[in-house]
Structure formats: C-alpha cells, structure tokens
Scaffold this motif. Structure first.
Motif, PDB file in Angstrom:
ATOM      1  N   THR A 422       5.512   7.752   5.122  1.00 32.79           N
ATOM      2  CA  THR A 422       5.836   6.341   4.893  1.00 32.79           C
ATOM      3  C   THR A 422       6.044   5.632   6.232  1.00 32.79           C
ATOM      4  OG1 THR A 422       6.854   6.887   2.768  1.00 32.79           O
ATOM      5  CG2 THR A 422       7.432   4.766   3.731  1.00 32.79           C
ATOM      6  N   LEU A 425       2.644   5.158   7.849  1.00 29.04           N
ATOM      7  CA  LEU A 425       1.865   4.095   7.204  1.00 29.04           C
ATOM      8  C   LEU A 425       2.422   2.715   7.572  1.00 29.04           C
ATOM      9  CD1 LEU A 425       1.431   5.858   3.744  1.00 29.04           C
ATOM     10  CD2 LEU A 425      -0.384   5.427   5.410  1.00 29.04           C
ATOM     11  N   ASP A 426       3.754   2.614   7.670  1.00 30.25           N
ATOM     12  CA  ASP A 426       4.364   1.348   8.116  1.00 30.25           C
ATOM     13  C   ASP A 426       3.928   1.011   9.546  1.00 30.25           C
ATOM     14  OD1 ASP A 426       5.692   0.921   5.757  1.00 30.25           O
ATOM     15  OD2 ASP A 426       7.585   1.802   6.425  1.00 30.25           O
ATOM     16  N   THR A 429       0.313  -0.145   9.493  1.00 26.43           N
ATOM     17  CA  THR A 429       0.201  -1.494   8.918  1.00 26.43           C
ATOM     18  C   THR A 429       0.608  -2.561   9.932  1.00 26.43           C
ATOM     19  OG1 THR A 429       0.704  -0.566   6.737  1.00 26.43           O
ATOM     20  CG2 THR A 429       0.921  -2.947   6.984  1.00 26.43           C
ATOM     21  N   SER A 430       1.751  -2.329  10.613  1.00 24.10           N
ATOM     22  CA  SER A 430       2.209  -3.332  11.591  1.00 24.10           C
ATOM     23  C   SER A 430       1.277  -3.383  12.801  1.00 24.10           C
ATOM     24  CB  SER A 430       3.647  -3.033  12.032  1.00 24.10           C
ATOM     25  OG  SER A 430       3.702  -1.810  12.730  1.00 24.10           O
ATOM     26  N   GLU A 495       5.254   5.088  -3.568  1.00 22.07           N
ATOM     27  CA  GLU A 495       5.387   4.262  -2.362  1.00 22.07           C
ATOM     28  C   GLU A 495       4.276   4.606  -1.360  1.00 22.07           C
ATOM     29  OE1 GLU A 495       7.323   1.567  -1.382  1.00 22.07           O
ATOM     30  OE2 GLU A 495       7.515   1.660  -3.555  1.00 22.07           O
ATOM     31  N   VAL A 496       4.003   5.897  -1.214  1.00 22.23           N
ATOM     32  CA  VAL A 496       2.928   6.325  -0.308  1.00 22.23           C
ATOM     33  C   VAL A 496       1.588   5.806  -0.816  1.00 22.23           C
ATOM     34  CG1 VAL A 496       1.693   8.330   0.628  1.00 22.23           C
ATOM     35  CG2 VAL A 496       4.192   8.360   0.513  1.00 22.23           C
ATOM     36  N   LYS A 499       1.256   2.102  -0.091  1.00 18.61           N
ATOM     37  CA  LYS A 499       1.042   1.784   1.326  1.00 18.61           C
ATOM     38  C   LYS A 499      -0.392   2.110   1.758  1.00 18.61           C
ATOM     39  CE  LYS A 499       5.906   2.089   2.572  1.00 18.61           C
ATOM     40  NZ  LYS A 499       6.088   0.689   2.976  1.00 18.61           N
ATOM     41  N   GLU A 502      -2.533  -0.716   0.534  1.00 18.16           N
ATOM     42  CA  GLU A 502      -2.472  -1.903   1.396  1.00 18.16           C
ATOM     43  C   GLU A 502      -3.454  -1.787   2.556  1.00 18.16           C
ATOM     44  OE1 GLU A 502       0.867  -4.602   3.770  1.00 18.16           O
ATOM     45  OE2 GLU A 502       1.462  -2.740   2.817  1.00 18.16           O
ATOM     46  N   TYR A 570      -1.257  -6.023  -4.628  1.00 21.68           N
ATOM     47  CA  TYR A 570      -2.381  -6.007  -3.686  1.00 21.68           C
ATOM     48  C   TYR A 570      -3.646  -6.656  -4.254  1.00 21.68           C
ATOM     49  CZ  TYR A 570       0.812  -2.868  -1.387  1.00 21.68           C
ATOM     50  OH  TYR A 570       1.941  -2.349  -0.803  1.00 21.68           O
TER      51      TYR A 570
END
Length: 717
Positions: A422, A425-426, A429-430, A495-496, A499, A502, A570
C-alpha cells in the motif's frame, strides 16, 4: 560494626516478613513506614553500603539500592561533597568486586545507580565516569559489565527524564556525542574480533547444488563479486560467552543509533559487521540440529543465535528510520540496502529441500517481524531517494518482496506485507501525479509487477484458490475497529486492488471482471435447481461436495462484489467518458443480479445446509445491493451527461433497480437485506436528481410499498 550487623539482621528479618504470604496488609504498611523513615535519615547510605557488601538477601540489596537511587535523584544537592566523593568511589568498587556473583537484576540496578551519579556530576565532579566505562569495555574480563554500563548510560543520559534542566540535557548530549566515535570504534572492534576469531575455525561447506541460481541478481544487488563471495562464507559457531558479548554490543548499538545523527562515524566496516550478524537470523541449521538432537542446550543455542540476528536487524532498522540523511552517508545507506536485500534473497530462495514458506516458518518470528519492519521503512522513508540510483534494481527488489509477501507463514505477517505494498502504491501514485509527463515511462517500468500483485491478491481472497488459509480466519470476534479478522483481511486486500486500479484501470478491470463473471454464472444458474416443495421453494443441491463447492463460490462472489463496489470511484469525474463502457457493463450486471435475487427470493429458499448456504445467499444479495449503491454517483453523472442522448437506457437501469428494491421493503425480509435495500434507495434519492426520479413509474411502486409496510414495524435502523 556491631550496630551495622544488628541493623542488617533486623532489615533481613523485616524484608522476609514483608514478603511472606501470611503477613497482613496492616503489618506491611507498618514495615513500609519503618523502611521509609530509615531511608530519610542522614547517613542511611552508609548502612546501605554495608548491607550491599554483606548480605545475599535480594530484597535487602534492592531496598539498599533504592535508598541510594532516592538520595541521588532527589536529595543529591544537599549531600556533603565528602560523602558524594565516598559514594562515587565505593559503589563502582562494589560493582567491580561482585558483578559476577550478583543476580542480574541487582547488578543492572547498581549500574543504573552509578549512571544516575554520572547524570548529576559528570564531568565536573565525576570526571572519570565515562573513562571508567571505556576501560571496563576494553578489559576482556569486564567487557560484558562495561557494555551494560554503556547501554544504561545511553538510555539515561541521551534521553533523560524531565527532572533535568534543558541546559543540563543539552550538555549531557553534547558530552556523549563527543564520545560517539570512540564508542563505535570499540563496539566495531569487539564484534569484528569475535567474528574473525570464530570464522577461522568454521568448516567450509561443500558448494550448494543450487548456489549458481542466485548469481545474476546477487551481483546486481552487490555490484561486486568479492562482496558476494564474502557473504556466502559460512556463519561461525560462537561459544556462549562470545554470543553474550555480541548481544550486549548489538543492544548498545541499537540504542546509540536511536539518537545519534547519521555521520561518517558509522563506518562501512561497522555496517558490514552488523550485517554479518543479521545473517544469524537466516541460519536454520542450529534450529534443525536442536530439533533433531532434542537437547535443551542445543535449543537454547539456536534461540541465542536467532536473537543475534534479531538484534542486528534492530540496529539496521534504527538507522533506516532516520529520514534526514546527509549526502556523505547516502553511499553507506545504499550499501546497507544492497546487503540486506541479499538476505531477503537468501530467505526467499527455493531449492530442493525448501519451499519459501517452509524456510520462513523455520525462522524466528521476531526476526521475520524485524525484517518486515526493515522493508516497510525502506519503502516509506528511502525508496524515493534510492530509486534514482541506476545501480539499485528496484524491479528485482519488488520481485523479492512479492515472494516474501505471498509466502508469509502467519496472517499478521501477510497483513504487514500488504501495508508495505500500500505504501509503495501510494508512492507510485504521488510520483506520477507530480511527473505527468513521465507517466507512461513510470507505469511501463512497474506494470508487470503491479498486474502480478493484483492477480495474486485477488486469488488470495478467493476460496477457489486459498480455501485452507481463508477458513482459518475468524469471522465472528470483533476487534477494536469493530471488524472481524476476515473483514480486515478482505478490506486490506481490496485497498491494494483499488490502488492498482487507480494506476492501471484497464488492466485491473480486465483482470477482475472475468473472475466476477465466472462466479455470477454459478449464482445466476441456481434458478434451474429451485424446485417447489410443500412449504415453499427448495434448492435441489444436496450432495456434500456440491454444497461445499457452492458455499465457496458464493463466498467468492460476495468478496468480488465488494471489490467491484470498491472500484466505483475510478469510473466517475474526469474519466467518466473514457471508462463509460466498462462502468456500464458493471452496472448492468449488478442491476441484473439484484433483480434476479429479489425475483426468485433466494434469501427465503430452503437449502440442504441452511446454517451455511442461507447466510451465503443473503450475503450475496446484500453485497450486490451495496455494490450497486457504490455506483449511484456514476448513475448521477450518467443522468447529467448522457441521459438526454439515450434516456431509455438510463430509465431502464433505474427502473430495474427500483424493481429489485421493492420486494425487499418488508418486515418479513432479513434485516441485513432490508437495510441494504434502504441504503441503495436513499443513495439514489440523494444523488440522482429527485425531480427526474419521480417521473419514473417504478418509484411510485416503491413509495406505495413503504406506505403499505409502515404499519408492519420495520426495524428502526
């Protein structure tokens, strides 16, 4: 002398009486008052000094040390300087004379009392306080004692309690920082000399038949054939005393690293030495020997060796947790990552004798926890910095992390690894949001890893692939977050999935939807097995194996419906038009499945295993309603952007949804289903334009239903 002797005998008698199980609470209070009064007397410390040197009673020794502790920390300013000098001289002599015979907790308390004096008086009145510690460490006979003193000093002086002034705290930290280089040099020397001494006598094992497998990745991680060769040397067998000294030295390092800044004082040779000891945690040989030989001595030896690995990983993690890395330290940090990932490769390598999971099961649980902490710190704190190094193979690291994650021997271990993914992946994404121009290049680099991750996480939540593990999860007991172990497992997994969706919406959808479709076919095909019986309708599936397979399929469908619902966000906003067809496909399937469940009333049907299959059928129906509710915002955007071009399609979706809800607005329906239907209805009413909704005939049916059933005492919720 006679007076001290008599006082000692009286104190021993009082202490024995105080801790006797027949002594009343009232008598204990009397004794406590006597002892407190004695401790307050001027010169009581002289008696305590005599007691410490003359008794073997643990209670008396602990009481005497408490008197000293109270004197030093609360009354030291008022003690005459001559008395202070005597105390500073006598207590270290007492420690030196008796440290080998004292119980460890008395010895440690005496060390702390001496350190408390240093905390007050070093360097002005106790100038040789730290010098004495260094001398103890350097003398082979007193090395363990010196290390205990060093660790206590680090704990009490570097991070002192609030009873010191800010100026004194700063002074102590500066004094300690001046000693850091010397101390780290001594600790490095101790660990290196013990390692080298025992490495000489270690037998060189024959080459492993699978040793060639690791060549490519290992060389890319370490950038040096000689480093790889060094790390493949056998781990030495240490004697008990050497293990004890090494464990104390590593404990000291871990505490020192918790407060000293990263600097060149932490040398490459120290890092390499710590890393060598981290290898002890990967060594399963002694653990196997102890289980085969059945000897308790061997078992303790195996635990001690494993503990050295845990302590070394604690040192590494303390360094890893520091966010502020000076430029000159970055190279050291990179080297440490390379070396630790060698360990990760070692413990995730399959060979003829081991699967990855069996290897992880053989390792100390604390070691696995520390290793997982390391990986979490690497991803959360340092990945941004390290990814820019061309010589660091991030994709290969993800491959190792993947193996490590999906072979965890415990659920908690797996949860912790999902947290790491997680974080990754965050980060990704950022990074993409801040560098939109490079988006395709970044995604191409990680695409294969992300698709693999998505597929495996989806497999792990399905009974079809992971029945044995999923059946171990508790689905009844609620934790502090009001969720069961199963719900937590599913939530973290989804959650994974979300993400990854996304980042790679097309891949994620094309991976998830066919799996959902397969399970939906089973559910929609149940209608052919519904037969009429005397009391209503019955599901004509009775064979035990068929019931078990249906149970698994329904549980999987429920999970996959939650996954599809989780992805609803999404498909809206800026990407509505681009992903319209995929979203429409999903919503049409959800509408179909909710109507199907309501029409044939699977929630009221008789089954061969009512305690299992009936809750499954109710849950699938409730989850299909919940998933459809998640798409109410998509329906609202559909209404505002598309319905003028194609109103029939929109009206059909909403009408059919309301048709599915209508039979469920009844007090005869299970509360879980009724609530899901009401939530969906409220969601539609608040997101889709109400004025338009009322023009749809199906809405009137729902309102009539609510009016008809209002007298049926629907649940308050």
């Amino acid at each position: 002398q006679a007076s001290e002797e008599a006082s000692l005998r009286a104190l021993e008698s009082l202490m024995t009486e105080f801790f006797h199980n027949c002594t009343t609470n009232e008598r204990k209070r009397e004794i406590e008052e006597l002892l407190n009064n004695f401790a307050q007397q001027i010169g009581a410390w002289r008696f305590c000094l005599y007691f410490l040197s003359s008794t073997r009673n643990d209670y008396v020794m602990m009481y005497s040390l408490t008197v000293f502790e109270n004197l030093i920390n609360k009354m030291w300013l008022g003690v005459p300087s001559q008395d202070k000098m005597e105390i500073r001289s006598c207590l270290p002599k007492l420690l030196l004379a008796h440290h080998k015979t004292l119980p460890y907790f008395i010895r440690n308390k005496l060390c702390k009392v001496i350190v408390d004096i240093g905390r007050q008086d070093w360097p002005m009145f106790y100038h040789d306080f730290f010098t004495n510690i260094l001398q103890l460490i350097q003398s082979p006979v007193t090395t363990p004692l010196g290390l205990i003193m060093l660790k206590t000093t680090s704990e009490e002086l570097a991070c002192p309690r609030e009873d010191l002034s800010v100026a004194r705290k700063e002074e102590l930290r500066k004094l300690l920082l001046d000693q850091v280089q010397t101390v780290l040099g001594l600790l490095t020397g101790i660990l290196e000399s013990i390692w080298d001494k025992h490495s000489v006598t270690a037998a060189t094992p024959p080459p492993s038949p699978t040793s060639g497998e690791s060549g490519d990745l290992l060389s890319s991680l370490l950038q040096s054939p000689s480093a790889a060769k060094l790390l493949n040397q056998p781990i030495p067998i240490l004697d008990t005393e050497s293990e004890y000294i090494c464990s104390l030295a590593l404990e000291c390092l871990a505490h020192l690293f918790s407060w000293i800044p990263l600097s060149t004082s932490i040398t490459p040779s120290l890092l390499t030495t710590i890393f060598h000891f981290a290898r002890f945690g990967c060594d399963t040989r002694v653990r196997k020997m102890s289980s085969v030989n059945g000897s308790s001595q061997n078992s303790v030896l195996g635990q001690e060796r494993g503990r050295l690995g845990v302590l070394a990983m604690s040192c590494i993690n303390e360094l890893m947790s520091k966010n502020c890395v000076p430029m000159e330290f970055e190279e050291y940090l990179l080297r440490m990552f390379q070396q630790t990932f060698y360990l990760l490769q070692k413990i995730t390598k399959e060979n003829n004798a081991h699967t990855v999971k069996s290897r992880l099961e053989e390792l100390d649980e604390s070691y696995i926890e520390k290793f997982t902490d390391f990986l979490r710190l690497f991803v959360s704190v340092h990945l941004r910095r390290i990814e820019s190094y061309s010589q660091f193979p991030v994709v290969e690291f993800l491959a190792l992390l993947f193996k490590y994650t999906f072979h965890q021997p415990t659920h908690e271990g797996y949860f912790s690894c999902l947290d790491i993914w997680t974080l990754f992946l965050d980060y990704l994404t950022s990074k993409i949001k801040s560098r939109l121009a490079d988006k395709e290049a970044v995604l191409n680099r990680y695409e294969d890893a992300l698709v693999l991750l998505l597929t495996e996480v989806l497999n792990r939540i399905q009974f079809r692939y992971n029945q044995a593990q999923l059946e171990e999860l508790d689905d009844e007991t609620l934790d502090d977050d009001q969720q069961t172990e199963w719900q937590r497992y599913l939530r973290q997994s989804l959650e994974v999935v979300a993400k990854v969706m996304e980042l790679l919406p097309t891949h994620a959808f094309s991976t998830l939807f066919p799996v959902l479709q397969d399970n939906l076919e089973v559910y929609l095909g149940l209608q052919q097995f519904v037969v009429t019986s005397g009391t209503g309708h019955r599901l004509n599936i009775t064979a035990e194996n068929d019931c078990r397979r249906l149970h698994c399929s329904l549980r999987d469908l429920s999970s996959l419906l939650q996954a599809v619902g989780r992805l609803a966000e999404y498909f809206i906003g800026d990407v509505f038009a681009a992903r319209f067809n995929d979203a429409l496909t999903v919503v049409e399937r959800l509408v179909k499945v909710t109507l199907y469940g309501s029409q044939i009333k699977l929630y009221n049907i008789e089954t061969a295993v009512p305690s299992v299959l009936k809750p499954d059928l109710i849950d699938v129906h409730a989850q299909s309603l919940a998933a459809l509710q998640a798409y109410s915002h998509w329906l609202a955007q559909f209404y505002s952007e598309v319905h003028r071009q194609n109103p029939e399609q929109f009206i059909s979706l909403v009408s059919t949804t309301l048709e599915a809800i209508t039979p469920l607005i009844s007090s005869k329906v299970q509360e879980k289903l009724l609530l899901s239907a009401c939530h969906l209805l409220v969601s539609l009413a608040t997101t889709v334009r109400p004025v338009f909704l009322i023009s749809i005939p199906a809405v009137q049916k729902v309102f009539n239903r609510i009016t008809d059933t209002s007298a049926q005492r629907l649940p308050d919720k």
